[in-house]
Design a protein around this motif. Structure first.
Motif, PDB file in Angstrom:
ATOM      1  N   SER A  53      -7.402   0.204  79.616  1.00 16.49           N
ATOM      2  CA  SER A  53      -7.556   1.867  79.399  1.00 16.49           C
ATOM      3  C   SER A  53      -7.162   3.085  79.858  1.00 16.49           C
ATOM      4  O   SER A  53      -7.514   3.714  79.068  1.00 16.49           O
ATOM      5  N   ASN A  54      -6.245   2.947  80.947  1.00  9.44           N
ATOM      6  CA  ASN A  54      -5.212   3.914  81.420  1.00  9.44           C
ATOM      7  C   ASN A  54      -4.017   2.988  81.336  1.00  9.44           C
ATOM      8  O   ASN A  54      -3.470   2.576  82.411  1.00  9.44           O
ATOM      9  N   PRO A  55      -3.267   2.767  81.003  1.00 10.90           N
ATOM     10  CA  PRO A  55      -1.922   1.705  80.702  1.00 10.90           C
ATOM     11  C   PRO A  55      -0.776   2.845  81.906  1.00 10.90           C
ATOM     12  O   PRO A  55      -0.188   1.897  82.543  1.00 10.90           O
ATOM     13  N   ASN A  56      -1.590   3.704  81.680  1.00 10.68           N
ATOM     14  CA  ASN A  56      -0.142   5.162  83.167  1.00 10.68           C
ATOM     15  C   ASN A  56      -0.547   4.310  84.123  1.00 10.68           C
ATOM     16  O   ASN A  56       0.513   4.748  85.236  1.00 10.68           O
ATOM     17  N   GLY A  57      -1.731   4.034  83.877  1.00 10.71           N
ATOM     18  CA  GLY A  57      -2.048   3.197  85.855  1.00 10.71           C
ATOM     19  C   GLY A  57      -1.867   1.973  86.457  1.00 10.71           C
ATOM     20  O   GLY A  57      -1.706   2.034  87.474  1.00 10.71           O
ATOM     21  N   LEU A  58      -0.857   1.686  85.142  1.00 10.45           N
ATOM     22  CA  LEU A  58      -0.094   0.187  85.353  1.00 10.45           C
ATOM     23  C   LEU A  58       1.044   0.241  86.250  1.00 10.45           C
ATOM     24  O   LEU A  58       1.598   1.769  86.672  1.00 10.45           O
ATOM     25  N   GLU A  59       1.263  -0.522  87.414  1.00  9.55           N
ATOM     26  CA  GLU A  59       2.191  -0.654  88.386  1.00  9.55           C
ATOM     27  C   GLU A  59       3.364  -1.114  88.007  1.00  9.55           C
ATOM     28  O   GLU A  59       3.342  -2.320  87.529  1.00  9.55           O
ATOM     29  N   ARG A  60       5.237  -0.124  87.323  1.00 12.74           N
ATOM     30  CA  ARG A  60       5.699  -0.926  86.791  1.00 12.74           C
ATOM     31  C   ARG A  60       6.368  -2.126  87.873  1.00 12.74           C
ATOM     32  O   ARG A  60       6.660  -1.777  88.850  1.00 12.74           O
ATOM     33  N   LEU A  61       7.061  -3.248  87.773  1.00 17.80           N
ATOM     34  CA  LEU A  61       7.966  -4.091  88.512  1.00 17.80           C
ATOM     35  C   LEU A  61       9.285  -4.338  87.994  1.00 17.80           C
ATOM     36  O   LEU A  61       9.392  -3.748  86.319  1.00 17.80           O
ATOM     37  N   SER A  62       9.550  -4.804  87.806  1.00 19.10           N
ATOM     38  CA  SER A  62      11.450  -5.513  87.320  1.00 19.10           C
ATOM     39  C   SER A  62      10.545  -6.311  86.196  1.00 19.10           C
ATOM     40  O   SER A  62       9.999  -6.811  85.996  1.00 19.10           O
ATOM     41  N   ASP A  63      11.654  -6.661  85.080  1.00 17.25           N
ATOM     42  CA  ASP A  63      11.136  -7.523  84.584  1.00 17.25           C
ATOM     43  C   ASP A  63      10.263  -7.615  83.453  1.00 17.25           C
ATOM     44  O   ASP A  63       9.928  -8.271  82.516  1.00 17.25           O
ATOM     45  N   SER A  64      10.336  -5.974  83.143  1.00 17.17           N
ATOM     46  CA  SER A  64       9.506  -5.345  82.150  1.00 17.17           C
ATOM     47  C   SER A  64       8.045  -5.380  82.399  1.00 17.17           C
ATOM     48  O   SER A  64       7.508  -5.829  80.884  1.00 17.17           O
ATOM     49  N   ARG A  65       8.166  -5.854  84.072  1.00 17.67           N
ATOM     50  CA  ARG A  65       6.435  -6.515  83.978  1.00 17.67           C
ATOM     51  C   ARG A  65       5.027  -4.957  84.588  1.00 17.67           C
ATOM     52  O   ARG A  65       6.715  -4.073  85.080  1.00 17.67           O
ATOM     53  N   TYR A  66       4.094  -5.699  84.713  1.00 20.36           N
ATOM     54  CA  TYR A  66       3.003  -4.396  85.375  1.00 20.36           C
ATOM     55  C   TYR A  66       2.053  -5.727  86.108  1.00 20.36           C
ATOM     56  O   TYR A  66       1.578  -6.294  85.691  1.00 20.36           O
ATOM     57  N   ALA A  67       1.591  -4.596  86.666  1.00 24.91           N
ATOM     58  CA  ALA A  67       0.478  -5.215  87.689  1.00 24.91           C
ATOM     59  C   ALA A  67      -0.787  -4.352  87.340  1.00 24.91           C
ATOM     60  O   ALA A  67      -1.019  -2.769  87.308  1.00 24.91           O
ATOM     61  N   GLN A  68      -2.473  -4.408  87.763  1.00 25.86           N
ATOM     62  CA  GLN A  68      -3.012  -4.259  87.326  1.00 25.86           C
ATOM     63  C   GLN A  68      -3.326  -3.356  88.963  1.00 25.86           C
ATOM     64  O   GLN A  68      -3.214  -4.038  89.818  1.00 25.86           O
ATOM     65  N   THR A  69      -3.904  -2.295  88.708  1.00 26.20           N
ATOM     66  CA  THR A  69      -4.532  -1.162  89.921  1.00 26.20           C
ATOM     67  C   THR A  69      -5.727  -0.510  89.794  1.00 26.20           C
ATOM     68  O   THR A  69      -6.348  -0.908  88.539  1.00 26.20           O
ATOM     69  N   ALA A  70      -5.847  -0.126  90.725  1.00 22.62           N
ATOM     70  CA  ALA A  70      -7.454   0.733  90.768  1.00 22.62           C
ATOM     71  C   ALA A  70      -7.150   1.540  89.181  1.00 22.62           C
ATOM     72  O   ALA A  70      -8.279   1.824  88.475  1.00 22.62           O
ATOM     73  N   ALA A  71      -6.339   2.194  89.211  1.00 18.20           N
ATOM     74  CA  ALA A  71      -5.880   3.753  88.997  1.00 18.20           C
ATOM     75  C   ALA A  71      -5.652   2.934  87.077  1.00 18.20           C
ATOM     76  O   ALA A  71      -6.552   3.294  86.075  1.00 18.20           O
ATOM     77  N   SER A  72      -5.532   1.572  86.420  1.00 14.24           N
ATOM     78  CA  SER A  72      -5.346   1.253  85.039  1.00 14.24           C
ATOM     79  C   SER A  72      -6.522   0.354  84.640  1.00 14.24           C
ATOM     80  O   SER A  72      -6.970   0.604  83.794  1.00 14.24           O
ATOM     81  N   GLY A  73      -7.483  -0.220  85.718  1.00  7.73           N
ATOM     82  CA  GLY A  73      -9.136  -0.276  85.294  1.00  7.73           C
ATOM     83  C   GLY A  73      -8.485  -2.216  85.237  1.00  7.73           C
ATOM     84  O   GLY A  73      -7.156  -2.559  85.065  1.00  7.73           O
ATOM     85  N   GLU A  74      -9.468  -2.654  85.187  1.00 10.54           N
ATOM     86  CA  GLU A  74      -9.509  -3.926  85.016  1.00 10.54           C
ATOM     87  C   GLU A  74      -9.269  -4.293  83.537  1.00 10.54           C
ATOM     88  O   GLU A  74      -9.346  -3.550  82.448  1.00 10.54           O
ATOM     89  N   PRO A  75      -8.503  -5.278  83.538  1.00 13.41           N
ATOM     90  CA  PRO A  75      -7.931  -5.823  82.181  1.00 13.41           C
ATOM     91  C   PRO A  75      -9.034  -6.032  81.024  1.00 13.41           C
ATOM     92  O   PRO A  75     -10.080  -6.469  81.241  1.00 13.41           O
ATOM     93  N   ILE A  76      -8.894  -6.053  79.782  1.00 17.97           N
ATOM     94  CA  ILE A  76     -10.037  -6.308  78.870  1.00 17.97           C
ATOM     95  C   ILE A  76      -9.795  -6.734  78.197  1.00 17.97           C
ATOM     96  O   ILE A  76      -8.084  -6.686  77.498  1.00 17.97           O
ATOM     97  N   ASN A  77      -9.999  -8.522  77.823  1.00 16.98           N
ATOM     98  CA  ASN A  77      -9.486  -9.556  76.996  1.00 16.98           C
ATOM     99  C   ASN A  77      -9.992  -8.706  75.669  1.00 16.98           C
ATOM    100  O   ASN A  77     -11.144  -8.534  75.468  1.00 16.98           O
ATOM    101  N   GLU A  78      -9.205  -9.206  74.854  1.00 11.04           N
ATOM    102  CA  GLU A  78      -9.293  -8.524  73.190  1.00 11.04           C
ATOM    103  C   GLU A  78     -10.103  -9.250  72.663  1.00 11.04           C
ATOM    104  O   GLU A  78     -10.859  -9.062  71.126  1.00 11.04           O
ATOM    105  N   ALA A  79      -9.830 -11.019  73.068  1.00 12.09           N
ATOM    106  CA  ALA A  79     -10.605 -12.042  72.013  1.00 12.09           C
ATOM    107  C   ALA A  79     -11.916 -12.150  72.485  1.00 12.09           C
ATOM    108  O   ALA A  79     -13.043 -12.391  72.417  1.00 12.09           O
ATOM    109  N   THR A  80     -12.605 -11.333  73.559  1.00 11.87           N
ATOM    110  CA  THR A  80     -13.461 -11.332  74.527  1.00 11.87           C
ATOM    111  C   THR A  80     -14.535  -9.859  73.795  1.00 11.87           C
ATOM    112  O   THR A  80     -15.702  -9.436  74.194  1.00 11.87           O
TER     113      THR A  80
END
Length: 271
Positions: free
Chosen positions: A188-215
């Protein structure tokens, strides 16, 4: 005048951070799945010189007298605009058309998210094949499990549909679903994700829970495109213009410090 020295110093510090961000963008101009970052600024506290001001006739003016004390970096945000799709000869190269992220299982056991779909098949513990990143970290399916295939499958014949479903040709060479789908997740808020190396992101309280597109049917679903990678969305020309603007702002603040120093010197030389 001492106040102006510190105010200009905050401007120089802020512009230095801005230049650091621009340099990072330019350094990642060819990084797969990288998203441009930009600085957001905000003013510091204001010092009230007069709470009320009056005109020559004694009438109260509608505004007070306050002096700002400089600037600071409020945040560094990512621009999640899609990058250009770049054709790739690998059958395990995937790009996402939409707002989704791939999910991968890190070496520490945590789940991370990325737009970099440069994957490969590697040997799994069961002797079969596992879809993994270039670092060997497993790619997860829609149920959050590693994508592992039996040794009976020839991975070069695997095709992937636009919804991420893995298919294998039958006796008539018609692709048939293997019942495994590459997981694609939104936030819901991708800008809240924590930026990591290798173009990876980590979930945070600001980003919200991941939303599974399949469900979740209340989303604009993303498409998985096989044979392509998403390039960086850095615009070099824009970054060069931003660099020039930042350099000029830094110079102006340094000149304000020089001017304040000269004024203090003049005051000290008064007889």
């Amino acid at each position: 005048m001492v106040r102006s020295l510190w105010t200009a110093a905050t401007g120089m510090l802020a512009q230095q951070t801005n230049l650091d961000t621009i340099a990072n963008n330019l350094a990642n101009v060819n990084t797969t799945g990288y998203k441009t970052e930009q600085n957001e600024f905000k003013s510091l506290l204001y010092q009230t010189i007069q709470t009320k001001t009056t005109s020559a006739n004694g009438d109260e003016k509608p505004s007070s007298a306050q002096v700002g004390l400089g600037v600071r970096n409020a945040s560094i945000t990512s621009v999640f605009k899609e990058g250009n799709l770049i054709a790739n000869d690998s059958d395990t190269a995937f790009a996402i058309d939409g707002k989704g992220f791939f999910a991968i299982r890190g070496s520490d056991g945590n789940t991370y998210y990325t737009r970099n779909g440069n994957f490969n098949f590697t040997t799994a513990s069961n002797g079969g094949s596992m879809l993994a990143t270039s670092d060997g970290e497993p790619v997860l399916d829609t149920e959050g499990n590693p994508i592992i295939l039996s040794s009976v499958y020839t991975v070069s014949n695997i095709t992937v549909t636009s919804d991420g479903t893995l298919c294998y040709p039958d006796g008539n060479n018609n692709p048939q679903s293997l019942g495994i789908t590459i997981g694609v997740y939104q936030f819901s808020n991708p800008n809240g994700l924590e930026r990591l190396s290798d173009s990876r992101y980590a979930q945070t309280a600001a980003s919200g829970e991941p939303i599974n597109e399949a469900t979740n049917d209340n989303l604009d679903k993303s498409s998985v495109i096989q044979g392509y990678l998403e390039g960086s969305n850095v615009q070099v020309v824009d970054e060069m213009v931003n660099m020039i603007t930042t350099q000029r702002a830094y110079e102006l603040n340094s000149k304000a410090i020089t001017a304040s120093d000269e004024m203090l010197q003049q005051a000290n030389n008064l007889r």
